[in-house]
Design an enzyme around this catalytic site. Structure first.
Site, mmCIF file in Angstrom:
data_model
loop_
_atom_site.group_PDB
_atom_site.id
_atom_site.type_symbol
_atom_site.label_atom_id
_atom_site.label_comp_id
_atom_site.label_asym_id
_atom_site.label_seq_id
_atom_site.Cartn_x
_atom_site.Cartn_y
_atom_site.Cartn_z
ATOM 1 C CG HIS A 214 18.831 54.156 5.725
ATOM 2 N ND1 HIS A 214 19.788 55.135 5.712
ATOM 3 C CD2 HIS A 214 18.938 53.555 6.935
ATOM 4 C CE1 HIS A 214 20.451 55.118 6.852
ATOM 5 N NE2 HIS A 214 19.959 54.160 7.604
ATOM 6 C CB SER A 218 13.732 54.913 12.740
ATOM 7 O OG SER A 218 15.079 54.593 12.555
ATOM 8 C CE LYS A 242 18.086 58.926 22.943
ATOM 9 N NZ LYS A 242 16.677 59.189 22.671
ATOM 10 C CG ASP A 243 23.017 55.739 18.050
ATOM 11 O OD1 ASP A 243 22.052 55.575 18.822
ATOM 12 O OD2 ASP A 243 22.938 55.590 16.820
ATOM 13 C CD GLU A 286 27.899 29.783 25.624
ATOM 14 O OE1 GLU A 286 27.976 29.312 26.773
ATOM 15 O OE2 GLU A 286 28.532 30.777 25.263
#
Lengths: 414, 264
Positions: A214, A218, A242-243, A286
């Site tokens: 922040h 972004s 959108k998320d 894994e």
């Protein structure tokens, strides 16, 4: 922040004046300026954050039904599966959630690599992200030991034994990790405690990651800074919705696996209780560790192999200084863009090799892929930076959008 | 938004879905056990999104377990009460459990004592411990069968293949150790367990022809249930969850389009 004058809202003002949670939420979740051109590759950070919460919640309910004791661990997991109400759902959400967490984080990281999200001024943001990744690996490794199946036990044996390669104090470290001279109850207990503790560390790192994010906001597909209000949109409602949509798509895949193929990522051997006297024919970690496992096995000298494996992750810390090209996005870097895909391919090859037995031709392929992995950071990135002629990025986000829309209109007219 | 490069949202979603499907498909394809014939894939009643356990096969499988397998193999994660989930009545389960003795205690005098098993008890194992088991099986340890179907690559197909995979005639040059048996799908082909099932090993009450294949199919179905007793509930809930998610995600997509439309 002024909420209003009716009966309840002044209380919010009172709180906000003393502890500005509401102003904070407004500034960072609602009005928060976000580049208007983020594509769907920017969904994966928030998805990973949501999955972290799912892991913590399901993990809590699993932990209250689990016994971290070698005599009972395996049976207590089956108790969760058979006797606890919806225990199978909790366990399958948690075990598959771990795999999905790595899927999300790997996509998130490759997105950062493609769009240059690690470049100034976001170096620390990237470095904190790598710290989160490291913490995740430790947490996942310890978590995989808890069901106390054959792969749990033998995976733990292989990985913890790596530390014996450290000169002089190696064996002492291993003894300390095991809490004794063999992997036994002490090992399981401390792994359980570690597995329960580490998510708190991850959670705090995520907060710091957000803090750094922040500060400079972004990155975006064009890799140019937001310069005016024309370049940004408020986080809410544009990116909340959108998320949310991205979350829906992710949940369809995740729940599809949980309900219809819950053992897809698992090894059948882990449904056999740990037995120190029987070594499984193939010990495989894994899937999310396979590329690093391949690096480890590519180098004959144990110590060098261990160093290389850790360097495989560690080198990510140095990436912002390996690739110093001022243009961020691979969109404007014709050469880097090609090498990015070669690097993705190399990582997939390493993952494939990590799952194979250590025989030819896999050994040779693994060595070449390992060499290329490091060469990508140490040679390819600096060289590209030196010789590549990047295209000129657009002036600003809004001007690029305007231009592309004009082109679209022109095409429509012609 | 500009989408001139290969990173388009539609392709992204397809790629993720394809990756998920591929990894799902990849697992069952690699079934061939080392050196043996590829495992035959069966159309199990419990396969697929709507799959359930064939109730007849479960009952017959339980009969085979009780009459054949249980003399050597434990099933220690399954409780007698669980049999109610596959169609046994409460009274039948009580009766069934009471045929077995379990050690309980100590009582008020401080002594351990034997009592008939209750529905809440787990299946009583044939031997008290691994040593007793080995002593009675020429040194071999018959494994617990509770998770057998999930604990082997190939799952039910492997178990079925193993049960019908015994061969009297050895391949040329194959050295069989003393007391071992040749099996096509068992890793290394030498298995301590003798062929447990033949034609008409048990007599079915429901008149199903008692062939070896039928026996193998029924016991595999029963052990698949023993390994994943939650499967029917899981798939039933899963269908509801996915239906909800499809509708919810569709609505979110519509809403997303609507909200973003204002931008342009």
């Amino acid at each position: 922040m002024k909420f209003g004058t009716n009966l309840i809202l002044p209380v919010l003002d009172w709180v906000d004046y003393r502890l500005p949670v509401f102003s904070y939420a407004r500034d960072n979740l609602i009005d928060y300026p976000t580049p208007k051109n983020l594509n769907y590759w920017w969904n994966f950070g928030s998805l990973a954050g949501i999955l972290l919460m799912i892991m913590i919640i399901t993990g809590f309910f699993l932990a209250i039904n689990y016994s971290p004791h070698t005599e009972f661990a395996f049976a207590s997991v089956e108790h969760v599966m058979r006797d606890v109400n919806y225990g199978w759902l909790l366990r399958f959400m948690h075990s598959n959630g771990a795999s999905m967490f790595f899927v999300l984080v790997y996509i998130h990281m490759f997105r950062g690599l493609y769009y240059g999200s690690y470049k100034a001024p976001r170096e620390l943001l990237w470095i904190i992200g790598v710290c989160i990744y490291l913490a995740m690996m430790g947490t996942a490794f310890m978590g995989y030991v808890l069901p106390w199946g054959q792969m749990s036990y033998w995976g733990a044996t292989v990985i913890t034994s790596l530390f014996s390669a450290v000169p002089i104090i190696g064996d002492t470290i291993v003894t300390w990790l095991w809490g004794g001279f063999v992997i036994d109850n002490n090992t399981l207990t401390r792994f359980f405690v570690g597995h329960y503790l580490m998510p708190a560390v991850i959670y705090m790192l995520v907060i710091v990651h957000m803090w750094a994010l922040h500060q400079h906001k972004s990155n975006n597909p064009l890799g140019v800074d937001m310069k005016s209000t024309a370049d940004s949109i408020p986080f809410h409602p544009y990116y909340t919705i959108k998320d949310m949509f991205g979350l829906g798509v992710f949940m369809i895949i995740y729940m599809g696996i949980v309900f219809f193929a819950p053992d897809m990522f698992g090894e059948p051997d882990n449904y056999i209780e740990a037995n120190p006297l029987v070594t499984p024919p193939h010990i495989v970690p894994e899937w999310y560790f396979l590329p690093f496992y391949a690096i480890l096995r590519s180098i004959e000298n144990k110590l060098v192999g261990v160093i290389a494996m850790f360097a495989g992750v560690g080198i990510l810390f140095a990436l912002p200084w390996m690739d110093r090209c001022r243009v961020r996005s691979a969109k404007f870097r014709p050469i880097y863009r090609q090498f990015f895909w070669i690097f993705v391919f190399d990582c997939l090859v390493l993952g494939y090799i990590g799952a194979q037995a250590a025989v030819e031709p896999y050994v040779t392929i693994g060595r070449i892929a390992t060499a290329y992995y490091f060469a990508h950071f140490l040679i390819v990135c600096p060289m590209i930076c030196k010789f590549e002629k990047p295209l000129e990025p657009p002036e600003s986000i809004s001007s690029a959008i305007l231009k592309s829309e004009q082109e679209k209109t022109a095409k429509g007219a012609g | 938004m500009m989408m001139t490069n290969i990173f388009t949202p539609r392709k992204t979603l397809i790629a993720i879905a394809a990756a998920g499907m591929l990894s799902g498909l990849a697992a069952p394809v690699a079934l061939a056990s080392e050196g043996g014939p590829a495992l035959q894939k069966h159309d199990w009643s419990f396969n697929g999104v709507f799959g359930t356990y064939d109730r007849g096969a479960l009952k017959r499988g339980f009969q085979i377990y009780s009459e054949v397998c249980a003399s050597c193999h434990s099933l220690k994660l399954v409780a007698y009460r669980n049999l109610q989930d596959i169609g046994f009545t409460e009274d039948a389960v009580k009766e069934l459990a009471a045929e077995f003795e379990v050690t309980d205690g100590p009582n008020d005098e401080g002594d351990m004592y034997s009592r008939p098993a209750r529905p809440s008890d787990r299946f009583v194992p044939p031997y008290a411990n691994e040593q007793a088991s080995r002593a009675n099986n020429a040194g071999a340890f018959p494994p617990d069968l509770s998770l057998m179907v999930k604990a082997r690559k190939g799952g039910p197909d492997y178990l079925y293949g193993l049960l019908i995979g015994y061969k009297e005639d050895l391949p040329e040059g194959f050295e069989l150790a003393d007391g071992m048996n040749y099996n096509e799908v068992f890793p290394g082909h030498q298995i301590a367990m003798g062929p447990p099932l033949y034609d008409e090993t048990v007599e079915y009450e429901d008149g199903t022809p008692a062939t070896l294949e039928q026996h193998a199919k029924d016991i595999t179905t029963f052990l698949a249930w023993a390994a994943s007793p939650e499967m029917e509930a899981r798939k039933k809930l899963g269908i509801k969850v996915l239906l909800f998610l499809f509708v919810w995600t569709g609505m979110l997509y519509a809403l997303k389009r609507k909200i973003w439309a204002k931008l342009h």
